[in-house]
Design a protein around this motif. Structure first.
Motif, mmCIF file in Angstrom:
data_model
loop_
_atom_site.group_PDB
_atom_site.id
_atom_site.type_symbol
_atom_site.label_atom_id
_atom_site.label_comp_id
_atom_site.label_asym_id
_atom_site.label_seq_id
_atom_site.Cartn_x
_atom_site.Cartn_y
_atom_site.Cartn_z
ATOM 1 N N ASP A 45 0.727 -1.087 -0.221
ATOM 2 C CA ASP A 45 -0.068 -0.134 -0.131
ATOM 3 C C ASP A 45 0.929 1.354 -0.128
ATOM 4 N N GLN A 46 2.156 1.084 0.617
ATOM 5 C CA GLN A 46 2.796 2.302 0.634
ATOM 6 C C GLN A 46 3.811 2.360 -0.499
ATOM 7 N N GLY A 47 3.662 1.483 -1.417
ATOM 8 C CA GLY A 47 4.699 1.293 -2.769
ATOM 9 C C GLY A 47 5.822 0.310 -2.180
ATOM 10 N N GLY A 48 6.126 -0.347 -3.324
ATOM 11 C CA GLY A 48 7.335 -1.194 -3.122
ATOM 12 C C GLY A 48 7.272 -2.346 -2.462
ATOM 13 N N PHE A 49 7.951 -3.045 -1.994
ATOM 14 C CA PHE A 49 7.785 -4.283 -1.241
ATOM 15 C C PHE A 49 7.673 -4.237 0.126
ATOM 16 N N GLY A 50 6.596 -4.797 0.725
ATOM 17 C CA GLY A 50 6.114 -4.667 2.118
ATOM 18 C C GLY A 50 4.920 -5.570 2.352
ATOM 19 N N GLY A 52 1.386 -6.567 2.271
ATOM 20 C CA GLY A 52 0.351 -6.492 1.091
ATOM 21 C C GLY A 52 0.844 -6.432 -0.214
ATOM 22 N N ALA A 53 2.186 -6.525 -0.376
ATOM 23 C CA ALA A 53 2.837 -6.940 -1.867
ATOM 24 C C ALA A 53 2.521 -8.120 -2.254
ATOM 25 N N ASP A 67 2.649 -22.535 -10.821
ATOM 26 C CA ASP A 67 2.536 -20.956 -10.903
ATOM 27 C C ASP A 67 1.690 -20.462 -9.468
ATOM 28 N N TYR A 68 2.298 -19.588 -8.744
ATOM 29 C CA TYR A 68 1.588 -19.317 -7.609
ATOM 30 C C TYR A 68 1.746 -17.941 -7.235
ATOM 31 N N VAL A 69 1.115 -17.047 -6.279
ATOM 32 C CA VAL A 69 1.125 -15.887 -5.807
ATOM 33 C C VAL A 69 1.247 -15.652 -4.171
ATOM 34 N N LEU A 70 2.395 -14.976 -3.771
ATOM 35 C CA LEU A 70 2.303 -15.144 -2.344
ATOM 36 C C LEU A 70 2.212 -13.612 -1.842
ATOM 37 N N ARG A 71 1.289 -13.243 -0.955
ATOM 38 C CA ARG A 71 1.315 -11.998 -0.378
ATOM 39 C C ARG A 71 1.934 -11.977 0.727
ATOM 40 N N VAL A 72 2.396 -10.860 1.021
ATOM 41 C CA VAL A 72 3.465 -10.579 2.366
ATOM 42 C C VAL A 72 2.451 -10.160 3.423
ATOM 43 N N ALA A 73 2.482 -10.926 4.495
ATOM 44 C CA ALA A 73 1.462 -10.795 5.675
ATOM 45 C C ALA A 73 2.300 -10.162 6.538
ATOM 46 N N ALA A 74 3.596 -10.247 6.757
ATOM 47 C CA ALA A 74 4.472 -9.823 7.733
ATOM 48 C C ALA A 74 5.611 -9.081 7.225
ATOM 49 N N TYR A 75 6.278 -8.056 7.520
ATOM 50 C CA TYR A 75 7.656 -7.827 6.882
ATOM 51 C C TYR A 75 8.528 -7.078 7.975
ATOM 52 N N GLU A 76 9.330 -7.500 8.532
ATOM 53 C CA GLU A 76 10.110 -6.802 9.830
ATOM 54 C C GLU A 76 11.335 -6.997 9.480
ATOM 55 N N ASP A 82 6.919 -12.905 6.271
ATOM 56 C CA ASP A 82 5.776 -14.088 6.105
ATOM 57 C C ASP A 82 4.950 -13.822 5.205
ATOM 58 N N MET A 83 4.491 -14.870 4.329
ATOM 59 C CA MET A 83 4.031 -14.755 3.042
ATOM 60 C C MET A 83 2.936 -15.862 3.355
ATOM 61 N N VAL A 84 1.781 -15.622 2.639
ATOM 62 C CA VAL A 84 0.515 -16.547 2.204
ATOM 63 C C VAL A 84 0.164 -16.602 0.701
#
Length: 148
Positions: A45-50, A52-53, A67-76, A82-84
């Protein structure tokens, strides 16, 4: 049947260095088993990787293209990514952690998931293969970063 497997490795570098490389989706195909391509298909949401990306990966596993898509759930960074999965053949949750240690970085990858169809039938083999693959991923990560 679901899988829940992890692998860990001591990498003789600071967590900031290990995480900076490992958390950058542009390096996925360089150190992650089976991944042929990775593309940032949705920015945070704030741009780039983090948080929601979304990263779309094409991989080959057990002889099949996935083929799969991972959404970033936590980025610290440099501690946690952490991705789902939000698209793909099976639900998947992938967690990278990097903890400081006097010897460098204690790196860990954990993969949890459940499958339908082929993946449900192959769950015991799948779990062994995933464990082997993520162990090799950490080995390759260390070798790429240390040049050894």
């Amino acid at each position: 049947m679901t899988i829940d497997v992890s692998a860990e490795r001591m990498v003789p570098l600071p967590p900031e260095r290990v995480a900076e490389y490992a958390m950058d989706w542009r390096h996925d195909a360089e150190w992650t088993q089976g991944i042929r391509t990775a593309e940032l298909t949705r920015e945070a949401d704030q741009g780039g990787f983090g948080v929601g990306a979304e990263v779309t990966r094409t991989a080959y596993f057990l002889g099949r293209r996935i083929d799969y898509v991972l959404r970033v759930a936590a980025y610290e960074p440099p501690r946690l990514l952490d991705m789902v999965s939000v698209a793909g053949p099976m639900p998947m949750h992938v967690t990278y952690t990097f903890e400081p240690d006097p010897r460098g970085t204690f790196a860990r990858i954990r993969v949890r998931g459940g499958g339908g169809g082929f993946y449900r039938l192959a769950a015991p083999v799948l779990a062994r293969q995933v464990r082997s693959s993520i162990g090799k991923d950490l080995r390759d990560l260390e070798h790429r970063l240390t040049g050894q």
